[in-house]
Design a protein around this motif. Structure first.
Motif: not given
Length: 253
Positions: A193-211
């Motif tokens: 959540d903290e990493i996502r909040e730091a991003m301008s567009d977390p939907q496209h910037q955040f990368q989760a990889g394979t579960r």
């Protein structure tokens, strides 16, 4: 012309205590085996102390570092560089080709995650495209909290990144909370959540990889995120791929 790998230097920034065994020792082993010089710095200028539960097993002898990682850790602790770290304040980050920000989740990590000296020195370092920054697990929080004075935004504002994923943090906490309390929850806010909040567009910037909750020495289940000179990874299960990816970037400088 690129400099031979054997001439490259990497700085591992450690908390005074509670760093993750695997996320430090595996990269150290891979880098030194490839001929890189690995130096260390801590807040107090003394050798850092790992999270000791990762050596003995977090609960019922389980959830600790793998045998190989523990072997690398003991070898790392005997190196002259580990035994003689500098203080954050006395270390010139720009002397190095790469910077490694490892993770860990026990409470001692807060000293490192909240240190403004590291953040101030990280900002010009990552802005130099001839340098490489690697952050794994909670190490990504250091970048999220570093504010570029030229923009007033986090260093992750326009970057892609991964980190310790929320389902990983939740699973570890729920399994152990009955005995260890908030051992697996460094802060009230989840790392993701903290990493996502730091991003301008977390939907496209955040990368989760394979579960994944397995991890693998052969990198079968590992994942890293690359964004120019920044490499991020999620947890100890990614440590081998994380280190090899950083090594490849350093070799191409």
């Amino acid at each position: 012309m690129s400099t031979p790998t054997s001439k490259k230097r990497i700085l591992m920034v450690l908390p005074n205590k509670d760093f993750d065994v695997t996320e430090t020792s595996v990269p150290w082993h891979i880098f030194t085996k490839a001929g890189l010089k690995v130096d260390f710095c801590t807040g107090h200028g003394l050798p850092g102390e790992c999270d000791s539960l990762l050596l003995t097993g977090v609960i019922f002898g389980q959830l600790g570092a793998a045998k190989e990682a523990k072997q690398f850790y003991h070898e790392m602790c005997e190196s002259p560089e580990f035994k003689n770290p500098k203080k954050y304040s006395e270390t010139d980050f720009m002397e190095y080709d790469a910077l490694l920000l490892p993770g860990g989740h026990a409470q001692g990590m807060k000293q490192y995650l909240e240190d403004t000296v590291i953040r101030d020195k990280l900002i010009p370092f990552i802005s130099n495209k001839s340098k490489v920054v690697g952050a794994i697990c909670h190490g990504t929080v250091v970048l999220a909290r570093a504010i570029d004075p030229s923009t007033g935004k986090s260093l992750l504002y326009h970057r892609k990144s991964t980190c310790l994923l929320k389902y990983m943090e939740k699973t570890a906490y729920f399994i152990t909370a009955w005995k260890l309390g908030r051992y697996y929850r460094t802060y009230q806010i989840y790392v993701e959540d903290e990493i996502r909040e730091a991003m301008s567009d977390p939907q496209h910037q955040f990368q989760a990889g394979t579960r994944n909750l397995c991890g693998s020495l052969d990198e079968q289940y590992a994942y890293v995120c690359e964004d120019e000179n920044y490499v991020s990874a999620r947890w100890p299960g990614d440590a081998y791929l994380f280190a090899h990816t950083i090594l490849a970037k350093i070799s191409n400088l």
